[in-house]
Design a protein around this motif. Structure first.
Motif, short mmCIF file in Angstrom:
data_model
loop_
_atom_site.label_atom_id
_atom_site.label_comp_id
_atom_site.label_asym_id
_atom_site.label_seq_id
_atom_site.Cartn_x
_atom_site.Cartn_y
_atom_site.Cartn_z
N GLY A 164 54.63 51.26 47.47
CA GLY A 164 54.95 52.08 46.62
C GLY A 164 53.45 52.22 45.75
N THR A 165 53.11 50.97 45.33
CA THR A 165 51.73 50.87 44.55
C THR A 165 50.52 51.71 45.22
OG1 THR A 165 52.38 49.08 43.45
CG2 THR A 165 50.07 49.63 43.16
N VAL A 166 50.14 51.29 46.27
CA VAL A 166 48.91 51.87 47.25
C VAL A 166 49.22 53.26 47.41
CG1 VAL A 166 47.69 51.68 49.19
CG2 VAL A 166 48.70 49.51 48.28
N PHE A 197 43.84 44.51 49.14
CA PHE A 197 44.70 43.50 49.78
C PHE A 197 44.95 42.16 48.91
CE2 PHE A 197 42.23 44.43 53.88
CZ PHE A 197 43.01 45.46 54.17
N LEU A 198 44.15 41.98 47.79
CA LEU A 198 44.42 40.91 46.76
C LEU A 198 45.67 41.33 45.83
CD1 LEU A 198 40.76 39.63 46.00
CD2 LEU A 198 42.81 38.14 46.84
N LEU A 199 45.75 42.76 45.64
CA LEU A 199 46.83 43.11 45.03
C LEU A 199 48.01 42.95 45.91
CD1 LEU A 199 48.42 45.11 43.05
CD2 LEU A 199 47.72 47.05 44.56
N THR A 200 48.03 43.13 47.15
CA THR A 200 49.17 42.76 47.90
C THR A 200 49.48 41.30 48.01
OG1 THR A 200 48.48 44.53 49.35
CG2 THR A 200 50.16 42.83 50.27
N ILE A 201 48.34 40.27 47.80
CA ILE A 201 48.89 39.00 47.81
C ILE A 201 49.29 38.72 46.44
CG2 ILE A 201 47.62 36.61 47.92
CD1 ILE A 201 45.66 37.85 49.77
N SER A 228 48.21 47.38 54.29
CA SER A 228 48.63 46.50 53.18
C SER A 228 49.92 46.43 53.26
CB SER A 228 48.22 47.15 51.91
OG SER A 228 48.66 48.27 51.56
N THR A 229 50.90 47.15 53.80
CA THR A 229 52.29 46.98 53.91
C THR A 229 52.50 46.00 54.92
OG1 THR A 229 52.69 49.28 53.19
CG2 THR A 229 54.44 48.02 54.29
N LEU A 230 51.62 45.81 56.05
CA LEU A 230 52.01 44.79 57.14
C LEU A 230 51.66 43.62 56.75
CD1 LEU A 230 52.58 44.23 60.07
CD2 LEU A 230 50.47 44.72 60.65
N ALA A 240 38.86 43.22 42.51
CA ALA A 240 39.01 42.13 43.47
C ALA A 240 39.25 40.62 42.61
CB ALA A 240 38.11 41.70 44.55
N GLY A 241 38.39 40.58 41.56
CA GLY A 241 38.39 39.27 40.71
C GLY A 241 39.53 39.34 39.89
N VAL A 242 40.13 40.30 39.43
CA VAL A 242 41.23 40.16 38.54
C VAL A 242 42.46 40.14 39.47
CG1 VAL A 242 42.72 41.88 37.22
CG2 VAL A 242 40.42 42.07 36.67
N PHE A 243 42.74 40.45 40.49
CA PHE A 243 43.83 40.19 41.11
C PHE A 243 43.93 38.91 42.05
CE2 PHE A 243 44.26 45.02 41.49
CZ PHE A 243 45.48 45.16 40.76
N PHE A 244 42.65 38.48 42.38
CA PHE A 244 42.45 37.01 42.64
C PHE A 244 43.05 36.10 41.63
CE2 PHE A 244 40.44 32.97 43.56
CZ PHE A 244 40.83 32.72 44.77
N LEU A 245 42.42 36.19 40.44
CA LEU A 245 42.94 35.47 39.35
C LEU A 245 44.26 35.67 38.99
CD1 LEU A 245 39.60 35.57 37.16
CD2 LEU A 245 40.44 33.70 38.41
N MET A 246 44.95 36.69 39.01
CA MET A 246 46.25 36.90 38.78
C MET A 246 47.11 36.39 39.51
SD MET A 246 46.57 40.98 37.46
CE MET A 246 48.10 40.78 37.57
N ALA A 247 46.84 36.72 41.05
CA ALA A 247 47.55 35.72 41.85
C ALA A 247 47.34 34.19 41.78
CB ALA A 247 46.82 36.18 43.40
#
Length: 239
Positions: A173-175, A151-155, A64-66, A222-229
């Motif tokens: 830091g988060t992960v 990964f969607l958190l990262t995006i 995720s950092t990469l 995944a749904g929450v982070f996709f919509l947030m992104a």
């Protein structure tokens, strides 16, 4: 365009090679303790696969950092803004990047257990290839769903920060904090079932194919982070 950029990104291919070598040379460590101290010794190639998927939390920090480095570069260098200025809709740009980066980095995480299985194949072989590949399909399918949350958190972080340096710092830091919480939470009895990185462990350590709790956790995160992104990306100023 996104696929072309990723294909020619040296960071990605160095990361891919590094993950393969890491999996190949650490595979022997799973022979005595497949899934932690209570997991017992490995008796088949399926055990090696399960153990390496089970123990992939630390790998998610690296991968995720990469991801934040490579995608963050696109924001820092204003590549995203140029694509939008060229006439591509924000929706098409966002969806194409999400699909390409998710697919590419899921593939990178798969390389880790695959490399371990290649290393241990001469030791165990595959007695029933059909059963083994069905087992692998289950592990990889749930990994796609549950790792997508990370990964969607990262995006999402990349869309919010629009900076490689900030994205790397916040993502790592988060992960890392989530991983620490998982480790100490399991020891101290804290609630951990809501974490995708915990549900991956449940999936590979139980024989049931249908894991409704794991599916629910993966879909919600995944749904929450996709919509947030997407919401952040849609309203961002890329000038």
């Amino acid at each position: 365009m996104d696929r072309y950029q990723l294909q020619h990104n040296l960071f990605y291919w160095y990361g891919m090679a590094g993950v393969f070598l890491l999996g190949f040379f650490t595979a022997d460590t799973y022979l005595s303790e497949v899934m932690g101290p209570s997991g017992g010794a490995a008796a088949s190639l399926e055990d090696i696969l399960d153990g390496m998927v089970y123990d992939s939390t630390f790998l998610l920090i690296l991968v995720s950092t990469l991801l934040s480095v490579i995608l963050g570069q696109e924001f820092s260098s204003r590549t995203v803004g140029l694509e939008i200025s060229a006439g591509h809709s924000r929706k098409s740009v966002f969806v194409s990047k999400a699909v390409v980066y998710l697919a590419a980095f899921h593939f990178m995480t798969f390389i880790y257990p695959v490399a371990g299985c290649i290393r241990e194949y001469p030791r165990f072989g595959i007695a029933r290839p059909g059963d083994f590949f069905c087992h692998a399909l289950k592990a990889f399918s749930y990994s796609v769903l549950l790792n997508s949350a990370v990964f969607l958190l990262t995006i999402c972080v990349c869309c919010w920060s629009k900076s490689m340096k900030k994205a790397v710092g916040v993502t790592a830091g988060t992960v890392f904090v989530l991983s620490l919480y998982l480790g100490y939470g399991m020891m101290l009895g804290f609630p951990v079932a809501f974490l995708p990185i915990y549900q991956i462990r449940v999936v590979v350590s139980t024989p049931q194919l249908w894991q409704p709790e794991g599916i629910l956790v993966g879909v919600v995160w995944a749904g929450v982070f996709f919509l947030m992104a997407w919401k952040i990306f849609k309203k961002s100023d890329f000038r």
